[in-house]
Scaffold this motif. Structure first.
Motif, PDB file in Angstrom:
ATOM      1  N   PRO A   1       1.006  -1.293  -0.011  1.00  0.00           N
ATOM      2  CA  PRO A   1      -0.100   0.047  -0.128  1.00  0.00           C
ATOM      3  C   PRO A   1       0.884   1.385  -0.008  1.00  0.00           C
ATOM      4  O   PRO A   1       1.867   1.313   0.560  1.00  0.00           O
ATOM      5  CB  PRO A   1      -0.715  -0.059   1.274  1.00  0.00           C
ATOM      6  CG  PRO A   1      -0.178  -1.106   2.117  1.00  0.00           C
ATOM      7  CD  PRO A   1       0.729  -1.900   1.033  1.00  0.00           C
TER       8      PRO A   1
ATOM      9  N   HIS B   1      -3.404   5.245   0.149  1.00  0.00           N
ATOM     10  CA  HIS B   1      -4.097   3.801   0.537  1.00  0.00           C
ATOM     11  C   HIS B   1      -4.058   3.683   2.147  1.00  0.00           C
ATOM     12  O   HIS B   1      -5.200   3.578   2.564  1.00  0.00           O
ATOM     13  CB  HIS B   1      -3.254   2.672   0.115  1.00  0.00           C
ATOM     14  CG  HIS B   1      -4.006   1.299   0.058  1.00  0.00           C
ATOM     15  ND1 HIS B   1      -3.820   0.617   1.161  1.00  0.00           N
ATOM     16  CD2 HIS B   1      -4.323   0.606  -0.787  1.00  0.00           C
ATOM     17  CE1 HIS B   1      -4.334  -0.474   1.334  1.00  0.00           C
ATOM     18  NE2 HIS B   1      -4.828  -0.729  -0.012  1.00  0.00           N
TER      19      HIS B   1
ATOM     20  N   ASP C   1      -7.263  -5.728   2.428  1.00  0.00           N
ATOM     21  CA  ASP C   1      -6.556  -4.619   2.944  1.00  0.00           C
ATOM     22  C   ASP C   1      -6.922  -4.536   4.364  1.00  0.00           C
ATOM     23  O   ASP C   1      -6.269  -4.080   5.445  1.00  0.00           O
ATOM     24  CB  ASP C   1      -6.821  -3.349   2.204  1.00  0.00           C
ATOM     25  CG  ASP C   1      -6.228  -3.463   0.868  1.00  0.00           C
ATOM     26  OD1 ASP C   1      -5.102  -3.809   0.781  1.00  0.00           O
ATOM     27  OD2 ASP C   1      -7.015  -2.979  -0.089  1.00  0.00           O
TER      28      ASP C   1
ATOM     29  N   GLU D   1     -11.559  -3.706   0.434  1.00  0.00           N
ATOM     30  CA  GLU D   1     -10.411  -3.673  -0.382  1.00  0.00           C
ATOM     31  C   GLU D   1     -10.154  -2.034  -0.969  1.00  0.00           C
ATOM     32  O   GLU D   1     -11.111  -1.601  -1.350  1.00  0.00           O
ATOM     33  CB  GLU D   1     -10.459  -4.490  -1.543  1.00  0.00           C
ATOM     34  CG  GLU D   1     -10.405  -6.054  -1.249  1.00  0.00           C
ATOM     35  CD  GLU D   1      -9.055  -6.377  -1.128  1.00  0.00           C
ATOM     36  OE1 GLU D   1      -7.982  -5.630  -0.900  1.00  0.00           O
ATOM     37  OE2 GLU D   1      -8.851  -7.788  -0.466  1.00  0.00           O
TER      38      GLU D   1
END
Length: 191
Positions: free
Chosen positions: A41, A45, A84, A110
């Motif tokens: 990431p 992010h 994530d 995600e």
């Protein structure tokens, strides 16, 4: 077509352990019998995950947004995924290994990356895998399209409900989450 042999889940897990040890930050997933690497990431992010963590803590303090937790996904082929983040009770995964039982997960999250296979992975493979696993809600934050998608009502094959809005529009995360996201701030984390 001829049947090709499929990798055993145990073999994948061994490869994933070695890859993570040898190349720091390497994260591998195993969905539909295919090994894929998951991008590291970037800063924006991480800001999106941080924003979502704060919202979840404010509205659902009994839950925790667990970042980067490997989960057992898909009954077929014994898949392994690394969302994530996943929303679950704070101690849901205590005492488990690298790949946890997904039963306590209320939502998988995600945030798209900028790699070439992000559409296939996040819009096709992941929703199917999470629906097959029975995760009630899948939240997809697509930075390329500037959209937020909420998938709900898994039927064991796919999600029956899909709601998509552009950044800047409020969107409700249905039960069992019960939070409304005000997505205007996501515009700050787009290239």
């Amino acid at each position: 077509m001829t049947e090709r042999p499929h990798m055993q889940t145990e073999d994948f897990e061994a490869i994933a352990r070695i890859a993570a040890k040898e190349r720091e930050g390497t994260r591998l997933e195993f969905i539909d019998g295919v090994i894929r690497s998951k991008a590291m990431p970037d800063g924006d992010h991480q800001m999106i995950i941080q924003w979502l963590t704060r919202l979840c803590m404010q509205h659902r303090p009994e839950l925790w947004l667990h970042g980067g937790q490997g989960i057992k996904a898909q009954a077929y082929r014994d898949g392994r995924a690394i969302p994530d983040a996943v929303l679950a009770p704070s101690k849901a995964f205590a005492g488990q290994g690298d790949w946890v039982d997904p039963a306590p997960i209320l939502m998988a999250v995600e945030v798209t990356s900028w790699d070439s296979d992000t559409y296939q992975r996040d819009h096709v493979e992941k929703p199917r895998a999470y629906a097959e696993t029975g995760i009630p809600v899948y939240l997809l934050i697509d930075r390329a399209k500037c959209e937020v998608s909420v998938y709900s009502q898994p039927n064991g094959r796919r999600y029956e409900g899909v709601h998509v809005v552009p950044y800047g529009t409020d969107i409700a995360l249905p039960d069992p989450i019960g939070i409304t996201l005000q997505t205007e701030v996501l515009k700050d984390w787009v290239r």
